[in-house]
Design an enzyme around this catalytic site. Sequence first.
Site, PDB file in Angstrom:
ATOM      1  N   GLU A   1       0.806  -1.243   0.126  1.00 54.25           N
ATOM      2  CA  GLU A   1      -0.032   0.125  -0.067  1.00 54.25           C
ATOM      3  C   GLU A   1       0.889   1.130  -0.013  1.00 54.25           C
ATOM      4  OE1 GLU A   1      -3.567  -2.539   2.376  1.00 54.25           O
ATOM      5  OE2 GLU A   1      -2.085  -1.219   3.538  1.00 54.25           O
TER       6      GLU A   1
ATOM      7  N   LEU B   1      -1.721  16.864 -10.525  1.00 53.30           N
ATOM      8  CA  LEU B   1      -2.694  17.028 -11.173  1.00 53.30           C
ATOM      9  C   LEU B   1      -3.296  18.519 -11.260  1.00 53.30           C
ATOM     10  CD1 LEU B   1      -4.707  13.679 -10.118  1.00 53.30           C
ATOM     11  CD2 LEU B   1      -3.734  14.118 -12.341  1.00 53.30           C
TER      12      LEU B   1
ATOM     13  N   GLU C   1      -5.064  -0.336   7.477  1.00 55.63           N
ATOM     14  CA  GLU C   1      -3.987  -1.560   7.523  1.00 55.63           C
ATOM     15  C   GLU C   1      -3.456  -1.827   9.108  1.00 55.63           C
ATOM     16  OE1 GLU C   1      -2.863  -4.938   6.568  1.00 55.63           O
ATOM     17  OE2 GLU C   1      -3.677  -3.952   4.724  1.00 55.63           O
TER      18      GLU C   1
ATOM     19  N   TYR D   1      -8.044 -21.878  17.415  1.00 54.32           N
ATOM     20  CA  TYR D   1      -9.109 -21.038  16.743  1.00 54.32           C
ATOM     21  C   TYR D   1     -10.337 -21.065  17.751  1.00 54.32           C
ATOM     22  CZ  TYR D   1     -13.114 -20.392  13.801  1.00 54.32           C
ATOM     23  OH  TYR D   1     -14.307 -20.002  13.372  1.00 54.32           O
ATOM     24  N   HIS D   2     -10.920 -19.749  17.589  1.00 57.63           N
ATOM     25  CA  HIS D   2     -12.000 -19.584  18.407  1.00 57.63           C
ATOM     26  C   HIS D   2     -13.140 -18.666  17.541  1.00 57.63           C
ATOM     27  CE1 HIS D   2     -14.701 -17.329  21.367  1.00 57.63           C
ATOM     28  NE2 HIS D   2     -14.372 -18.403  22.028  1.00 57.63           N
TER      29      HIS D   2
ATOM     30  N   LYS E   1     -10.704 -11.022  13.322  1.00 56.51           N
ATOM     31  CA  LYS E   1      -9.825 -10.759  12.270  1.00 56.51           C
ATOM     32  C   LYS E   1     -10.462 -10.606  10.921  1.00 56.51           C
ATOM     33  CE  LYS E   1      -6.064 -13.488  13.922  1.00 56.51           C
ATOM     34  NZ  LYS E   1      -4.910 -14.243  13.616  1.00 56.51           N
TER      35      LYS E   1
END
EC number: 2.7.1.107
Length: 125
Positions: free
Chosen positions: A39, A53, A74, A91-92, A99
């Site tokens: 990014e 511009l 981010e 894992y939960h 996330k």
Amino acid sequence: MNEKVVVKRTGIMRIIFTLKHSFNGLKWMLKNEAAFQQELVLFIPLTVLACYLDISAVQSVCLILSMMFVLFAEMVNTAIEAVVDRVGLEYHTLSGVAKNVGSALVTLSIIMSAMVWGVIVYPLF
């Protein structure tokens, strides 16, 4: 008892330490987060373009701020992921939700930035 004494910094020392921690956070993002790096690779030339511009200063600022919001999103996403991973790597469902919402934040910020660029730059062509 082994109690830790917390010293609250005030005045200029608080600002100095805040800037130090902010710099460390940016440095960590630059070194460790591929998405942030990508990014930023877009942010730099597009910022230069926004300044060259034939548009008003307000429009240039809007273009630049829209891209800064992507970088901001981010960073928030990375902070969410770091906290979730710190709590536990198993894992939960709620960890997945956190996330996924962080990821959605980044996606939404990219869409918003693209819309701002489209509205301001499209009429030039």
